[in-house]
Enzyme design. Structure first.
Site, PDB file in Angstrom:
ATOM      1  N   GLY A 159     -17.531   7.583 -34.133  1.00  0.00           N
ATOM      2  CA  GLY A 159     -17.905   6.939 -33.100  1.00  0.00           C
ATOM      3  C   GLY A 159     -18.538   5.326 -32.422  1.00  0.00           C
ATOM      4  N   SER A 211       6.228   4.575 -16.189  1.00  0.00           N
ATOM      5  CA  SER A 211       7.246   4.657 -17.816  1.00  0.00           C
ATOM      6  C   SER A 211       8.381   5.885 -16.288  1.00  0.00           C
ATOM      7  CB  SER A 211       6.761   5.866 -18.616  1.00  0.00           C
ATOM      8  OG  SER A 211       5.723   4.822 -19.246  1.00  0.00           O
ATOM      9  N   GLU A 212       8.224   6.488 -15.559  1.00  0.00           N
ATOM     10  CA  GLU A 212       8.773   7.126 -14.826  1.00  0.00           C
ATOM     11  C   GLU A 212      10.144   6.317 -14.577  1.00  0.00           C
ATOM     12  OE1 GLU A 212       5.534   7.136 -14.067  1.00  0.00           O
ATOM     13  OE2 GLU A 212       4.889   9.443 -15.196  1.00  0.00           O
ATOM     14  N   GLU A 238       4.991  -3.210 -13.171  1.00  0.00           N
ATOM     15  CA  GLU A 238       6.015  -3.353 -13.662  1.00  0.00           C
ATOM     16  C   GLU A 238       7.114  -2.542 -13.723  1.00  0.00           C
ATOM     17  OE1 GLU A 238       6.789  -7.240 -15.737  1.00  0.00           O
ATOM     18  OE2 GLU A 238       4.879  -7.725 -14.832  1.00  0.00           O
ATOM     19  N   GLY A 239       7.084  -1.241 -13.096  1.00  0.00           N
ATOM     20  CA  GLY A 239       8.122   0.204 -12.992  1.00  0.00           C
ATOM     21  C   GLY A 239       7.454   0.814 -13.928  1.00  0.00           C
ATOM     22  N   PRO A 292       1.064  -1.456   0.005  1.00  0.00           N
ATOM     23  CA  PRO A 292      -0.489   0.021  -0.081  1.00  0.00           C
ATOM     24  C   PRO A 292       0.788   1.181   0.368  1.00  0.00           C
ATOM     25  CG  PRO A 292      -0.832  -1.384   1.721  1.00  0.00           C
ATOM     26  CD  PRO A 292      -0.190  -2.248   1.052  1.00  0.00           C
ATOM     27  N   GLY A 295      11.144  -8.990 -16.873  1.00  0.00           N
ATOM     28  CA  GLY A 295       9.152  -8.773 -16.536  1.00  0.00           C
ATOM     29  C   GLY A 295       8.749  -8.023 -17.469  1.00  0.00           C
TER      30      GLY A 295
HETATM   31  N1  CAA Z   1      18.807  -3.880 -12.300  1.00  0.00           N
HETATM   32  C1  CAA Z   1      19.332  -5.191 -11.030  1.00  0.00           C
HETATM   33  N2  CAA Z   1      19.683  -4.693 -10.151  1.00  0.00           N
HETATM   34  C2  CAA Z   1      19.324  -3.216  -9.881  1.00  0.00           C
HETATM   35  C3  CAA Z   1      17.999  -2.327 -10.394  1.00  0.00           C
HETATM   36  C4  CAA Z   1      17.935  -3.076 -11.909  1.00  0.00           C
HETATM   37  N3  CAA Z   1      16.994  -2.671 -12.370  1.00  0.00           N
HETATM   38  N4  CAA Z   1      17.580  -1.569  -9.425  1.00  0.00           N
HETATM   39  C5  CAA Z   1      17.971  -1.206  -8.346  1.00  0.00           C
HETATM   40  N5  CAA Z   1      19.673  -1.955  -8.526  1.00  0.00           N
HETATM   41  C6  CAA Z   1      20.171  -2.341  -7.377  1.00  0.00           C
HETATM   42  C7  CAA Z   1      21.567  -1.151  -7.590  1.00  0.00           C
HETATM   43  O1  CAA Z   1      22.726  -1.356  -8.132  1.00  0.00           O
HETATM   44  C8  CAA Z   1      21.587  -1.554  -6.122  1.00  0.00           C
HETATM   45  O2  CAA Z   1      22.847  -2.600  -6.095  1.00  0.00           O
HETATM   46  P1  CAA Z   1      23.977  -2.032  -5.686  1.00  0.00           P
HETATM   47  O3  CAA Z   1      24.692  -1.052  -4.686  1.00  0.00           O
HETATM   48  O4  CAA Z   1      24.684  -3.092  -5.502  1.00  0.00           O
HETATM   49  O5  CAA Z   1      24.695  -1.186  -6.613  1.00  0.00           O
HETATM   50  C9  CAA Z   1      19.705  -1.826  -5.040  1.00  0.00           C
HETATM   51  O6  CAA Z   1      19.081  -2.220  -6.384  1.00  0.00           O
HETATM   52  C10 CAA Z   1      19.276  -0.578  -4.422  1.00  0.00           C
HETATM   53  O7  CAA Z   1      19.097   0.241  -6.107  1.00  0.00           O
HETATM   54  P2  CAA Z   1      19.109   1.595  -5.414  1.00  0.00           P
HETATM   55  O8  CAA Z   1      20.296   2.026  -4.633  1.00  0.00           O
HETATM   56  O9  CAA Z   1      19.583   2.330  -6.999  1.00  0.00           O
HETATM   57  O10 CAA Z   1      17.598   1.633  -5.244  1.00  0.00           O
HETATM   58  P3  CAA Z   1      16.731   3.161  -4.919  1.00  0.00           P
HETATM   59  O11 CAA Z   1      15.886   3.152  -4.104  1.00  0.00           O
HETATM   60  O12 CAA Z   1      17.290   4.571  -4.995  1.00  0.00           O
HETATM   61  O13 CAA Z   1      16.039   2.595  -6.283  1.00  0.00           O
HETATM   62  C11 CAA Z   1      14.211   1.491  -7.920  1.00  0.00           C
HETATM   63  C12 CAA Z   1      15.792   1.756  -6.756  1.00  0.00           C
HETATM   64  C13 CAA Z   1      15.040   0.968  -9.445  1.00  0.00           C
HETATM   65  C14 CAA Z   1      13.701   2.387  -8.270  1.00  0.00           C
HETATM   66  C15 CAA Z   1      13.255   0.485  -7.504  1.00  0.00           C
HETATM   67  O14 CAA Z   1      12.867   0.748  -6.170  1.00  0.00           O
HETATM   68  C16 CAA Z   1      12.520   0.068  -9.024  1.00  0.00           C
HETATM   69  O15 CAA Z   1      12.569  -0.215  -9.439  1.00  0.00           O
HETATM   70  N6  CAA Z   1      11.043   0.396  -8.200  1.00  0.00           N
HETATM   71  C17 CAA Z   1      10.556   0.414  -9.296  1.00  0.00           C
HETATM   72  C18 CAA Z   1       8.837  -1.089  -8.497  1.00  0.00           C
HETATM   73  C19 CAA Z   1       8.864  -1.264  -9.785  1.00  0.00           C
HETATM   74  O16 CAA Z   1       9.049  -1.893 -10.924  1.00  0.00           O
HETATM   75  N7  CAA Z   1       7.432  -2.505  -9.547  1.00  0.00           N
HETATM   76  C20 CAA Z   1       6.771  -3.500  -9.983  1.00  0.00           C
HETATM   77  C21 CAA Z   1       5.888  -4.387  -8.589  1.00  0.00           C
HETATM   78  S1  CAA Z   1       5.550  -5.489  -9.643  1.00  0.00           S
HETATM   79  C22 CAA Z   1       4.639  -6.099 -10.624  1.00  0.00           C
HETATM   80  O17 CAA Z   1       3.881  -5.181 -11.148  1.00  0.00           O
HETATM   81  C23 CAA Z   1       3.659  -6.954 -11.236  1.00  0.00           C
HETATM   82  C24 CAA Z   1       2.543  -7.232 -11.623  1.00  0.00           C
HETATM   83  O18 CAA Z   1       1.354  -7.814 -11.297  1.00  0.00           O
HETATM   84  C25 CAA Z   1       1.890  -7.240 -12.685  1.00  0.00           C
END
Ligand code: CAA
Length: 381
Positions: free
Chosen positions: A340, A366-367, A363-364, A128, A242
């Protein structure tokens, strides 16, 4: 450089297209209207080998490459984007994660059934108060000696109500930050697992999305995926893969809306000729076709890099960013071309616009894709 598809790729395309036309198209408007989960169709997808496409045959998978997976998802998404996300989550967020990081026991006990379609999987990361900011998850899995004790709430879980196996990301050592996060296999039937109400969504309405509550759920130590403390990295790597699946889903939504628009434009007449002979419509079709082709190439490229064991985080984020924007643009134009008729359900394109929006969010967002791309670009400087 060879841009041609192999015989195997063409066979996958044909099989997926045929399945979508004959099994997914009938009843799609009703399933969307009433949020009916396509149980029979998901069972058939298992039988056709679409639920564990990239999994090694020794674990009941189809042993195909990621390009085949993209091709199948595009064809299925052209007709039914909800069925596509059910398939995509099972394939790339659950099966791939277990095959890549799970122990032999996990593969034998869970992956085999997930890959054959006998059971369905869900990926539980979002909460949440933690969507994009995934390191901020609060769900706890505390080490109790012989097991972990799981407590917390997961949100917007695709396949949440129908899955029997969850890949759960939880915090075991909050003082260590993201390095305290672990990944686990959790079974729905375990005591303390509670499914929340089904979300009433804008699009992909026949996929089922729920919150899931965990109250003192005991996870055997054997169900830890990978090394202790590696759960966040595992989740990120799984999501890199993914995102290729969601990019392919978005590509398919766009391509499906385009195919309908192209056909309609040659049949519908205005001012004495088919509307496809008016330049206003031709320019729209040209822009749609160009954006779709660019998206498809990016999807194939990300898939190719994954298959070659090359880095693909940047390429998968780029493919998802572009394809999801293409899906939004193309579906909006598809409605415009249909006029329409496009605004009513029978012509399908209004559903496709509603389905397209989620590809810019899950899965993340666009931002977040831009953030991933920028970090990868800067890392390589
Ligand atoms: N690939 C591999 N490693 C990654 C990575 C990536 N894309 N992104 C971050 N990491 C690693 C970093 O390298 C770091 O490791 P190290 O310290 O060893 O270098 C570690 O992870 C932590 O990363 P950050 O310090 O960059 O952390 P952050 O908080 O600044 O940023 C983020 C992380 C990239 C924003 C991450 O939180 C993110 O991807 N957020 C989006 C989450 C997401 O996609 N959620 C989807 C939910 S699942 C879903 O939707 C499924 C469904 O049901 C359809």
């Amino acid at each position: 450089m060879d841009f041609s598809l192999s015989e195997e790729h063409l066979a996958v395309k044909e099989a997926a297209r045929d399945f979508a036309q004959h099994e997914l198209l009938p009843g799609i408007i009703e399933r969307d209207d009433h949020q009916l989960f396509p149980s029979d169709q998901v069972k058939m997808m298992g039988e056709l080998g679409f639920m564990g496409m990239m999994v090694d045959p020794q674990y009941n998978g189809s042993g195909m490459d990621t390009i085949s997976y993209v091709i199948a998802l595009e064809e299925i998404s052209k007709i039914d984007a909800a069925a596509a996300v059910i398939m995509s989550v099972n394939n790339s967020l659950v099966c791939w994660g277990l095959e890549e990081y799970g122990s032999e026991d996990i593969k034998n006990n869970y992956l085999k059934k997930l890959a054959s379609g006998e059971s369905l999987g869900a990926f539980c990361l979002s909460e949440p108060e933690a969507g994009s900011d995934a390191t901020a998850i609060k769900t706890k899995a505390l080490d109790q000696g012989d097991h972990f004790l799981l407590n917390g709430v997961k949100n917007w879980i695709t396949n949440g109500g129908t899955a029997s196996v969850y890949l759960v990301i939880a915090q075991s050592n909050p003082e260590k930050g993201y390095k305290g996060i672990n990944a686990f296999v959790v079974e729905k039937q375990w005591e303390g697992v509670q499914i929340g109400p089904k979300e009433n969504k804008l699009g992909i309405r026949s996929s089922d999305t729920h919150s899931i509550m965990f109250h003192d759920v005991k996870i055997p130590k054997a169900n830890l995926i990978g090394q202790e403390g590696s759960g966040f990295k595992i989740a990120m790597n799984i999501l890199n893969g993914g995102r290729i699946g969601i990019a392919a889903q978005a590509l398919g939504i766009a391509a499906g809306a385009y195919e309908l628009s192209l056909r309609y434009s040659t049949e519908r007449k205005a001012f004495g000729k088919p509307i496809s002979e008016h330049q206003a419509i031709q320019f729209k079709l040209a822009d749609m076709a160009t954006a779709i082709e660019a998206s498809r190439l990016m999807c194939y490229h990300a898939a190719y890099r994954k298959d070659q064991n090359l880095s693909f985080a940047k390429e998968s984020a780029m493919a998802k960013l572009l394809s999801s924007q293409t899906a939004m643009d193309v579906t909006a134009e598809a409605i415009q071309i249909h006029g329409g008729y496009g605004y009513v359900k029978e012509y399908h394109v209004e559903r496709m616009l509603r389905d397209a929006k989620i590809t810019q969010i899950y899965e993340g967002t666009s931002e977040i894709q831009r953030l991933v791309i920028a970090r990868e670009i800067l890392k390589s400087m």
